[in-house]
Design an enzyme around this catalytic site. Structure first.
Site, PDB file in Angstrom:
ATOM      1  N   GLU A   1      21.652  22.260 -29.743  1.00  0.00           N
ATOM      2  CA  GLU A   1      21.204  22.329 -28.344  1.00  0.00           C
ATOM      3  C   GLU A   1      22.304  21.696 -27.506  1.00  0.00           C
ATOM      4  OE1 GLU A   1      17.817  21.077 -25.097  1.00  0.00           O
ATOM      5  OE2 GLU A   1      18.259  19.740 -26.759  1.00  0.00           O
TER       6      GLU A   1
ATOM      7  N   ASP B   1      18.371  18.958 -31.952  1.00  0.00           N
ATOM      8  CA  ASP B   1      17.875  18.686 -30.603  1.00  0.00           C
ATOM      9  C   ASP B   1      18.767  17.663 -29.894  1.00  0.00           C
ATOM     10  OD1 ASP B   1      15.508  18.863 -28.710  1.00  0.00           O
ATOM     11  OD2 ASP B   1      15.505  16.709 -29.079  1.00  0.00           O
TER      12      ASP B   1
HETATM   13  C1  GLC Z   1      15.236  18.999 -26.051  1.00  0.00           C
HETATM   14  C2  GLC Z   1      14.030  19.859 -26.276  1.00  0.00           C
HETATM   15  C3  GLC Z   1      12.999  19.530 -25.239  1.00  0.00           C
HETATM   16  C4  GLC Z   1      12.631  18.070 -25.387  1.00  0.00           C
HETATM   17  C5  GLC Z   1      13.872  17.183 -25.333  1.00  0.00           C
HETATM   18  C6  GLC Z   1      13.567  15.799 -25.812  1.00  0.00           C
HETATM   19  O1  GLC Z   1      15.820  19.250 -24.816  1.00  0.00           O
HETATM   20  O2  GLC Z   1      14.377  21.217 -26.292  1.00  0.00           O
HETATM   21  O3  GLC Z   1      11.866  20.339 -25.336  1.00  0.00           O
HETATM   22  O4  GLC Z   1      11.747  17.706 -24.373  1.00  0.00           O
HETATM   23  O5  GLC Z   1      14.901  17.660 -26.176  1.00  0.00           O
HETATM   24  O6  GLC Z   1      13.375  15.773 -27.193  1.00  0.00           O
END
Ligand code: GLC
Ligand code: CA
Length: 570
Positions: free
Chosen positions: A293, A233
């Site tokens: 991500e 993440d």
């Molecule tokens: C990433 C996740 C999202 C979350 C953010 C903070 O972007 O996909 O859902 O709110 O991280 O952890």
């Protein structure tokens, strides 16, 4: 190269700590003659655990619910599920605020439930990828509680603490991506801590080698329990400029009413790559895969995440792909060509729990299911690994809240009405046409959209022309056709503004994909002699157009938004 030497010195302890692990790097066995790894042949799907299947009728999905659907995932052709965070959490950000990385939140089950789910998954050929929140913890994590309590305790330096510029003045102008200042004052320390996301999500201090060791250790905890990889993440924001330089302000305001800002000093700092390497070193002995991500603005930035020596992420997600619009052959053809030009193995994603569902993004109100099929064929037959989003395969739509008081996602409450939050793409999976779509017998945490009556697993399984059966057939083809598993990619008819066509070639066969991405009927002629395939007809493999078992290539007729997939041989 801002202050590079300083950064290298700052990172040395973390680097030294992990040198011994380097020797543990294992080269895993390829799964085919082309040297591909297991995750290059796999189809991934993201599952949002709150919304997949509720086994105890409290309105919230859980691990036993997921376990009960492994046979469905196998039937569909999903090899790996990435489960969004189900660790203990106050749920401020629905699990992305983790208070213990080595346990399961009671609302989702227990460690024993995890073991059972993992075992049933394995029996069905479905691997589990967990979601590792690397950038921050919950403010209720014991590390943060201790860190906030004193400036001298053992955890004092585990988060990013700074003195203010003066009374009631945060250390600099950085903003949280979820609105407001990125700094929160804590009286016990008389200091501010940094949070790129909600104030309840303090950023970890990755310059502290103890943080790195603890986090790498938690990934190993799960590898030993059988997870086959992690989705990482928010990796872009792991490091901040140690000099805390103010970010440049840009014209205009964002949806929270804050001035627009370019995140020059707290996004994609070069040190991020050291952590990617550290996580990879921990993953290698388990032959595990790391998905990122990775919010990049161009293909060069995306390429960086693979690592110069391919020693970072195997699967950084191409999230630029989720931003392509409108639905036009040229737009997709051009982006896909740019991604392939990097020479890396792409990771195709159409939507996720933060992004409006692809079905709703592209629907025109007239050809919605057909458009969903075009988009599915377009990306699931490309060279690269796809990550689907749960419910995409049945044509699930967004169900955005219409009243502020119904919003569950805090950013939707803060940014209403410009920002409605992410509830719309997180609604319960639609299993059948009974109340609540068969997701729960209780009250679902988010309402099910009316479309569940037509778009649900049970009804669509029974309809050979459904979106679901189209996905199932595509995935079956993708798993068994050597050209789709291993073939190269060549765009054909590149000047056609309406029909996007490409070829996947492997040895003396190729799969031809022809997609009418327009609202009018099209007839296309495809000459593949330059690509080494002189025959003027194809054997039909899958189509939503009208085509016989054999199709002449000099006149493929395609109704609006239809797909033709055929096999050509030398
Ligand atoms: C990433 C996740 C999202 C979350 C953010 C903070 O972007 O996909 O859902 O709110 O991280 O952890
Ligand atoms: Ca439940």
């Amino acid at each position: 190269m801002r202050a590079l030497s300083f950064r290298l010195i700052a990172c040395l302890p973390a680097m030294l700590l992990f040198v011994p692990l380097l020797s543990a790097q294992s080269k895993s066995k390829p799964v085919d003659a082309e040297g591909h790894q297991w995750w290059q042949h796999a189809v991934f799907q993201e599952i949002y655990p709150r919304s997949y299947m509720d086994s105890n009728n409290d309105g919230i999905g859980d691990l036993n619910g997921i376990a009960s659907k492994m046979d469905y995932l196998k039937w569909l052709g999903v090899d790996v599920i990435w489960i969004a965070p189900c660790f203990p959490s106050p749920q401020v950000d629905f699990g992305y605020d983790v208070s213990d990385y080595e346990n399961i939140d009671p609302m989702y089950g227990t460690l024993a439930d995890f073991d059972r789910m993992q075992k049933i998954g394995k029996q069905n050929g479905v691997g589990i990828v967990f979601d590792f929140v690397v950038n921050h913890t919950s403010d209720k994590h014991k590390w943060f509680i201790e860190s906030a309590a004193s400036k001298t305790g053992p955890y004092a330096d585990w988060y990013v603490w700074k003195d203010g510029k003066g009374a009631n003045q945060p250390p600099n102008n950085w903003q949280s991506t979820f609105g407001g200042s990125a700094w929160q004052f804590v009286g016990t320390r008389g200091q501010y801590y940094y949070h790129y996301f909600y104030p309840q999500q303090p950023d970890l201090n990755w310059r502290n080698s103890k943080v790195a060791a603890a986090m790498y250790g938690s990934t190993v905890f799960w590898y030993k329990r059988g997870v086959v990889g992690f989705r990482l993440d928010a990796v872009d924001t792991l490091f901040e400029d140690p000099n805390l330089t103010d970010n440049p302000i840009q014209p205009g305001k964002n949806e929270y009413g804050d001035p627009n800002m370019f995140p020059k000093y707290n996004d994609k700092l070069p040190e991020v790559h050291d952590v990617m390497k550290g996580l990879r070193n921990a993953a290698n002995p388990y032959n595990a895969v790391l998905i990122g991500e990775t919010w990049t603005s161009n293909v060069a930035e995306l390429k960086d995440y693979y690592g110069k020596k391919h020693d970072e992420l195997q699967m950084p997600m191409d999230l630029m792909f989720t931003e392509l619009k409108p639905l036009k052959a040229d737009i997709f053809r051009k982006h896909i060509a740019a991604v392939y030009s990097s020479g890396e193995w792409p990771v195709w994603v159409m939507s996720n729990h933060d992004i409006k569902r692809a079905y709703s993004r592209f629907a025109d109100g007239k050809h919605d299911d057909n458009i969903a099929k075009v988009m599915a064929a377009m990306y699931l037959l490309l060279r690269g690994t796809p990550i689907m989003y749960y419910g995409e395969e049945i044509g699930m739509q967004n169900n955005d809240p219409t009243r502020k008081e119904d919003v569950k996602d805090p950013i939707g409450q803060l940014g209403w009405p410009e920002q409605k939050g992410r509830d719309g793409e997180r609604t319960p999976m639609q299993w059948n046409d009974t109340p609540n779509a068969g997701f729960t017998k209780g009250i679902p945490w988010l309402p099910v959209p009316a479309s569940y009556q037509t778009h649900n697993v049970a009804s669509e399984k029974a309809d050979p022309n459904s979106v679901l059966n189209f996905y199932k057939n595509l995935l079956a083809m993708r798993h068994s056709d050597p050209a789709l598993l291993d073939g190269d990619y060549v765009a054909v008819n590149e000047s056609d503004a309406n029909v996007y066509s490409y070829l996947r070639r492997y040895k003396n066969r190729a799969v031809l994909v022809v997609l009418n991405m327009s609202e009018s009927s099209q007839t296309v002629s495809v000459d593949l002699s330059a690509q080494g395939f002189g025959a003027m007809q194809a054997k039909t493999l899958l189509t939503t157009a009208k085509a016989g078992d054999t199709q002449a290539l000099d006149g493929i007729s395609l109704a609006p938004y239809t797909v033709y997939v055929g096999e050509v041989t030398k």
